[in-house]
Design a protein around this motif. Structure first.
Motif, mmCIF file in Angstrom:
data_model
loop_
_atom_site.group_PDB
_atom_site.id
_atom_site.type_symbol
_atom_site.label_atom_id
_atom_site.label_comp_id
_atom_site.label_asym_id
_atom_site.label_seq_id
_atom_site.Cartn_x
_atom_site.Cartn_y
_atom_site.Cartn_z
ATOM 1 N N ILE A 274 0.935 -1.046 -0.039
ATOM 2 C CA ILE A 274 -0.056 0.082 -0.061
ATOM 3 C C ILE A 274 0.960 1.255 0.127
ATOM 4 O O ILE A 274 1.903 1.417 0.720
ATOM 5 C CB ILE A 274 -0.789 -0.060 1.140
ATOM 6 C CG1 ILE A 274 -1.974 -1.169 1.192
ATOM 7 C CG2 ILE A 274 -1.779 1.336 1.577
ATOM 8 C CD1 ILE A 274 -2.856 -1.309 2.426
ATOM 9 N N THR A 275 0.409 2.007 -0.820
ATOM 10 C CA THR A 275 1.424 3.526 -0.747
ATOM 11 C C THR A 275 0.387 4.675 -0.678
ATOM 12 O O THR A 275 1.077 5.938 -0.535
ATOM 13 C CB THR A 275 1.900 3.509 -2.319
ATOM 14 O OG1 THR A 275 0.716 3.562 -3.240
ATOM 15 C CG2 THR A 275 2.584 2.359 -2.846
ATOM 16 N N LEU A 412 3.267 3.035 8.727
ATOM 17 C CA LEU A 412 2.950 4.305 8.444
ATOM 18 C C LEU A 412 3.801 5.405 8.074
ATOM 19 O O LEU A 412 3.478 6.101 7.302
ATOM 20 C CB LEU A 412 1.939 4.669 9.625
ATOM 21 C CG LEU A 412 1.237 6.066 9.478
ATOM 22 C CD1 LEU A 412 0.304 6.091 8.453
ATOM 23 C CD2 LEU A 412 0.550 6.502 10.921
ATOM 24 N N ASP A 413 4.970 5.371 8.970
ATOM 25 C CA ASP A 413 5.856 6.322 8.490
ATOM 26 C C ASP A 413 6.279 6.117 7.110
ATOM 27 O O ASP A 413 6.964 7.079 6.565
ATOM 28 C CB ASP A 413 7.039 6.214 9.876
ATOM 29 C CG ASP A 413 8.160 7.207 9.541
ATOM 30 O OD1 ASP A 413 8.057 8.477 9.592
ATOM 31 O OD2 ASP A 413 9.180 6.610 9.126
ATOM 32 N N ARG A 414 6.698 4.792 6.699
ATOM 33 C CA ARG A 414 7.192 4.459 5.543
ATOM 34 C C ARG A 414 6.105 4.986 4.368
ATOM 35 O O ARG A 414 6.532 5.654 3.460
ATOM 36 C CB ARG A 414 7.269 2.888 5.197
ATOM 37 C CG ARG A 414 7.654 2.522 4.048
ATOM 38 C CD ARG A 414 7.855 0.800 3.787
ATOM 39 N NE ARG A 414 6.529 0.416 4.341
ATOM 40 C CZ ARG A 414 5.615 0.521 3.079
ATOM 41 N NH1 ARG A 414 5.585 0.987 2.205
ATOM 42 N NH2 ARG A 414 4.617 -0.134 3.601
ATOM 43 N N VAL A 415 4.876 4.998 4.402
ATOM 44 C CA VAL A 415 3.939 5.230 3.464
ATOM 45 C C VAL A 415 4.025 6.893 3.509
ATOM 46 O O VAL A 415 3.933 7.259 2.360
ATOM 47 C CB VAL A 415 2.616 4.628 3.874
ATOM 48 C CG1 VAL A 415 1.620 5.376 3.011
ATOM 49 C CG2 VAL A 415 2.614 3.279 3.831
ATOM 50 N N MET A 416 3.962 7.335 4.492
ATOM 51 C CA MET A 416 3.870 8.776 4.813
ATOM 52 C C MET A 416 5.258 9.328 4.025
ATOM 53 O O MET A 416 5.366 10.576 3.393
ATOM 54 C CB MET A 416 3.510 9.489 6.130
ATOM 55 C CG MET A 416 2.270 9.017 6.743
ATOM 56 S SD MET A 416 1.733 9.724 8.072
ATOM 57 C CE MET A 416 1.618 11.159 7.914
ATOM 58 N N ILE A 421 7.777 11.977 -0.531
ATOM 59 C CA ILE A 421 8.970 11.798 -1.696
ATOM 60 C C ILE A 421 8.469 12.019 -2.970
ATOM 61 O O ILE A 421 8.868 12.633 -3.837
ATOM 62 C CB ILE A 421 9.857 10.655 -1.349
ATOM 63 C CG1 ILE A 421 10.584 10.637 -0.094
ATOM 64 C CG2 ILE A 421 10.767 10.145 -2.676
ATOM 65 C CD1 ILE A 421 11.283 9.247 0.179
ATOM 66 N N GLU A 422 7.350 11.234 -3.146
ATOM 67 C CA GLU A 422 6.542 11.667 -4.465
ATOM 68 C C GLU A 422 6.162 13.074 -4.735
ATOM 69 O O GLU A 422 5.988 13.561 -5.864
ATOM 70 C CB GLU A 422 5.316 10.478 -4.516
ATOM 71 C CG GLU A 422 5.599 9.121 -4.612
ATOM 72 C CD GLU A 422 4.428 8.116 -4.634
ATOM 73 O OE1 GLU A 422 3.393 8.706 -4.028
ATOM 74 O OE2 GLU A 422 4.611 7.030 -4.699
ATOM 75 N N GLU A 427 7.458 17.944 -7.766
ATOM 76 C CA GLU A 427 7.814 19.520 -7.767
ATOM 77 C C GLU A 427 8.999 19.394 -8.141
ATOM 78 O O GLU A 427 9.587 20.470 -8.985
ATOM 79 C CB GLU A 427 7.884 20.038 -6.287
ATOM 80 C CG GLU A 427 6.410 19.970 -5.561
ATOM 81 C CD GLU A 427 6.450 20.588 -4.354
ATOM 82 O OE1 GLU A 427 7.767 20.791 -3.810
ATOM 83 O OE2 GLU A 427 5.249 20.641 -3.606
ATOM 84 N N SER A 428 10.065 18.316 -8.004
ATOM 85 C CA SER A 428 11.342 18.397 -8.495
ATOM 86 C C SER A 428 11.139 18.530 -10.146
ATOM 87 O O SER A 428 12.198 19.114 -10.644
ATOM 88 C CB SER A 428 12.212 17.446 -7.996
ATOM 89 O OG SER A 428 13.601 17.582 -8.600
#
Length: 922
Positions: A274-275, A412-416, A421-422, A427-428
């Motif tokens: 899940i992402t 949860l920390d990984r998904v957020m 990052i996405e 934006e990058s």
């Protein structure tokens, strides 16, 4: 036999051996204990009583010295307590060592020393202090009797204590030797008991070991087999049966733990793909609600949005087509916010009936408890989950939730983090495309810059030529700077000359003004009744004009003092309760005369005392009130005092509060474009020669400068035709030292070098009272006692026949003073300088008082007064200094030179006669 019986038999055998061993060594231990009790009871008590005896003497000596030094009888309380208790300690100590003749003799010497100290030191010195016999006390301390006895006492106590320590050491070594022998015997007994115990254990273990091995093989078979439901069956009725049941319970617990670990592993691996955080929280909440048997559940994510840290609803369970719970909580708000703030779990077991309803196809019901728990990662709260239960949460469920939330926090920390990052990647990419476009523009600009570089090279050559020119200009500027510094020094010198000129000019103007005011006042009083009313009016006009000229001289001198940094600020207690009385006495007659109302408003919470320069404060308030009455034809003038946390320009610093003195009127008001102009010297709103209101234009300028020196500000609010309000903000200080600290920086900002003076006692010559007494008595104005025209004044009687010596080099002042004094039936002697004054005093010893001018040729007033005070028979002669110098150092200098009192020119004759009356009556 049961295991208990078998083991008890072995223990009984061991106890039998131990009983024998204990019986054998009890006697030895009893003897040893008796000797130890003697050491701990007798020796320690001797040491404690020795220290207590020494402490009591120190207490008596300390209390005695405290009483002698301070005179405070409370220091005698510990002295008396120690005095009454030392003999009891001595008697107890004496009884303990009376079987030891040397120590008994030493203790008797100590008692003699204590008796000697009390008789020769304590009792006499306390009595001297009670009798206030300082000479005897000083003689005692010079002889140093008490210290000699105290040193002898300490030496005797140390010798006594050393002997006791040696005795204690000897007894301790003997105990140690006997203890070593006892220890060896005990080791032998323990060895025998241990051998018997081992033999009993071997016999008993053989009867138990077989059964235990059977249980061990059963457990190994269960753990190695694939059937987790297999249990141990034991038919014996001994403790092995208990072991089997405990093993079965252990297997039940093992299966529970295995089930929990399985659920945790499934939960940890179920959400790896899940992402999105919303999908993650929804699926996780469904899983947890099912495991915890929770009919309702919600989950809040912690987010930082628009600078606010809050918890936002992300998922709900059994929502019935809608979201359950509040949409957002701030940190610390409600149970959800408080759970995040405290980072701890909350369980509520008593809920109101309408808290939440659980709906199903058959009906509705209320849960019995709720659990609110944080989702954390490395101590940081990421989310908060809330679950409802119908029957309450079991410890197993709480433990399961704790471990699941630990793994969920990582997921949860990984998904957020991935979502962030996405977002940053998107934006990058957008920024990359923008940078590519900008790069093409920069390339075009680079080509253009190359062209401009060539142009800059040419310009650079031109700049080098201009640099040479600039260096020449720099030298010229340096020369100009030196010239400006020279001019600044000249300007400073000129300012000092101007201040000195104004001070000297003030003195020169006061001298002729003195005689003019005295003579005009005498003419206006018309004591002999020889002038007509019109002539008296002329004299009164001359006197009033002279006083107006004096006020103008004082104002100009005050401005000069401020500019030159010579004005002194004296921090003193100012009584706010007396201020309204003083102002009413001055301005109520003016208000009555003009037919306007004079109001005074004081806040109830004001302090009675605050620290400032009272003289400058009253001068400011009088200026403001005088202006208010002058420009108010009808209505009212209001004076008020209150508090403020800051000034009009801004808040106070360092938490300082301000006292606000405001003067409001209903007068003509001041136009907005001229409100700053009124604070300038010699400036008025109406400056025409035909203006309606008079004045010099110095009052507000001086008031503003004085307010700055007091550490405050003076502000103005006014509307033309409606009136004005002048407000002065002064820092509220409750202590003199704090007032000095506040006033000094403020005064430095206005004029460098201004000193903040504190009240100091003035020097008094032999058999003369302080000047404050004279001033208080001089405050009684005798002008109310004037006699009618043509008659001698009623108050001339105290001066009749008195001889006064007037010392002044100005014939006008001598004439004016002599005339005024002779009207009081005073015999007047005159001297033109200090030398003549000394000659007259030598030839005319019956002089009652001297009026001494300061600025005289040959021998000035300071030198003359010092010469007078140098002689024994002139020490009590009253001398009143008369001088046109009006600054505080001039007054101090006069008093230091030997003046009894001081009065500045121009003289106010009522005040002068009051001072003369005071000093002549002494």
């Amino acid at each position: 036999m049961t295991l208990r019986t078998k083991i008890a038999s072995g223990y009984l055998l061991i106890i039998l051996f131990l009983g024998i061993a204990v019986w054998l060594i009890t006697g030895r231990i009893t003897d040893l204990q008796r000797e130890m009790d003697f050491v701990t009871g007798h020796d320690f008590e001797v040491h404690n009583l020795t220290n207590q005896l020494e402490k009591r003497l120190v207490t008596m000596e300390t209390g005695m010295r405290g009483f002698v030094i301070t005179g405070n009888s409370s220091y005698l309380d510990p002295y008396n307590t120690a005095m009454s208790g030392w003999e009891q300690d001595y008697e107890r100590l004496y009884n303990l060592v009376k079987d030891n003749p040397p120590q008994k003799a030493s203790l008797e010497q100590i008692k003699e020393t204590i008796d000697s100290w009390m008789k020769e030191a304590a009792f006499p010195l306390v009595q001297y202090k009670k009798d206030n016999n300082t000479a005897k006390i000083n003689e005692y301390f010079q002889a140093n009797v008490g210290k000699t006895i105290s040193d002898r006492f300490r030496s005797q106590v140390d010798s006594f204590r050393t002997v006791e320590r040696q005795l204690t050491q000897t007894r301790t070594e003997e105990l140690h030797s006997r203890n070593t022998v006892l220890r060896r015997e005990l080791y032998w007994f323990v060895g025998l008991v241990a051998a018997a115990a081992i033999a009993a254990a071997l016999v008993i273990s053989r009867s138990i070991l077989g059964t235990v091995k059977q249980v061990t093989r059963a457990i190994q078979a269960i753990t190695a087999g694939s059937r987790s439901g297999q249990r141990i069956s034991v038919r014996t009725r001994d403790e092995i049966n208990d072991l089997g049941e405990a093993t079965n319970r252990m297997l039940d617990r093992f299966e529970e733990e295995n089930w929990m670990q399985t659920q945790i592993a499934e939960t940890a691996t179920a959400f790896q793909s899940i992402t999105q955080s919303e999908e993650l929280t929804r699926l996780f909440l469904e899983k947890v609600a099912s495991l915890m048997q929770a009919p309702y559940a919600v989950l809040y994510l912690r987010k930082f949005e628009r600078g606010e840290d809050s918890l936002v609803l992300s998922a709900s369970y059994a929502a019935d087509g809608r979201k359950v719970g509040e949409e957002r909580f701030r940190i610390g708000e409600g149970l959800v916010g408080q759970c995040a703030a405290d980072n701890r779990r909350m369980i509520l077991t008593t809920l109101p009936a309408d808290y939440v309803k659980v709906r199903s196809g058959l009906g509705t019901a209320s849960p019995s408890s709720i659990m609110v728990s944080p989702v954390t990662l490395e101590g940081q709260v990421l989310a908060v989950i809330e679950l409802a239960s119908m029957e309450g949460f079991t410890p197993q469920q709480e433990q399961l939730l704790t471990q699941i939330l630990e793994t969920f926090g990582i997921t949860l920390d990984r998904v957020m983090t991935r979502m962030e990052i996405e977002r940053l990647l998107a934006e990058s990419q957008a920024m990359t495309e923008e940078l590519q476009a900008q790069s093409e523009e920069l390339q075009a600009q680079s080509e253009e810059l190359q062209t401009q570089t060539e142009e800059l090279r040419v310009i650079n050559e031109q700049l080098e030529e201009q640099n040479v020119f600039a260096e020449l200009k720099a030298k010229e500027l340096e020369e100009a700077k030196e010239e400006l510094e020279t001019n600044a020094e000249r300007l400073e010198l000129s300012s000092r000359y101007k201040s000195e000129f104004l001070a000297n000019m003030s003195h020169e103007l006061r001298t002729p003004l003195n005689s003019m005011l005295i003579l005009s006042q005498m003419l206006a009083d018309n004591p002999k009744g020889t002038l007509t009313p019109e002539e008296q009016e002329y004299a009164l006009i001359i006197n009033n004009a002279g006083n107006d000229l004096l006020l103008l001289i004082n104002d100009i001198l005050d401005l000069s003092k401020v500019e030159s940094g010579k004005l002194e600020i004296e921090a003193e207690p100012v009584n706010l309760t007396e201020l309204p009385v003083a102002l009413e006495a001055i301005f109520t007659p003016i208000a009555t005369q003009k037919g306007i109302e004079f109001r005074i408003v004081m806040e109830e919470s004001l302090p009675s005392i605050f620290y400032s320069d009272g003289q400058r404060l009253q001068q400011i308030l009088k200026n403001l009130l005088s202006n208010a009455f002058k420009f108010t034809e009808q209505g009212a003038v209001t004076f008020s005092v209150g508090y403020s946390s800051g000034t009009k320009e801004g808040e106070g610093q360092d938490g300082m509060s301000y006292l606000v003195f405001s003067v409001s009127d209903t007068g003509i008001g001041i136009p907005e474009d001229k409100q700053l102009q009124v604070f300038e010297a010699f400036q008025q709103v109406d400056g025409a020669t035909s203006r309606k209101y008079g004045g010099t234009g110095l009052g507000l300028s001086i008031s503003r400068e004085f307010a700055k020196l007091l550490g405050g500000t003076l502000t103005l609010e006014s509307r033309e035709g409606e009136g004005s309000t002048f407000a002065m903000y002064l820092p509220h200080t409750a202590h003199g030292e704090e007032a000095g600290e506040r006033l000094l920086p403020a005064a430095s900002e206005v004029a460098a070098g201004i000193s903040v003076a504190t009240s100091e006692a003035l020097p008094a010559y032999p058999e003369q009272e302080p000047r404050s007494t004279a001033v208080t008595q001089a405050g009684e104005g005798p002008s109310a006692n004037r006699a009618p025209a043509g008659a001698a004044p009623k108050d001339a009687a105290p001066f009749a026949g008195r001889r006064v010596l007037v010392v002044d080099d100005d014939s006008r002042n001598v004439f004016a003073l002599s005339t005024a004094l002779r009207d009081k039936k005073i015999e007047v002697l005159t001297a033109a300088n200090g030398k003549e004054c000394l000659q007259i005093l030598e030839s005319e010893p019956a002089v009652d008082l001297v009026l001494m001018d300061i600025m005289m040729p040959e021998m000035d007033g300071y030198e003359t007064m010092r010469a007078i005070r140098a002689k024994e028979n002139w020490l009590r002669l009253p001398i009143i200094a008369l001088t046109a110098k009006a600054m505080k150092p001039d007054r101090d200098k006069c008093l230091e030179a030997g003046a009894s009192d001081y009065i500045s020119k121009p003289l106010k004759m009522d005040q002068l006669f009051s001072l003369m009356r005071v000093w002549m009556n002494r």
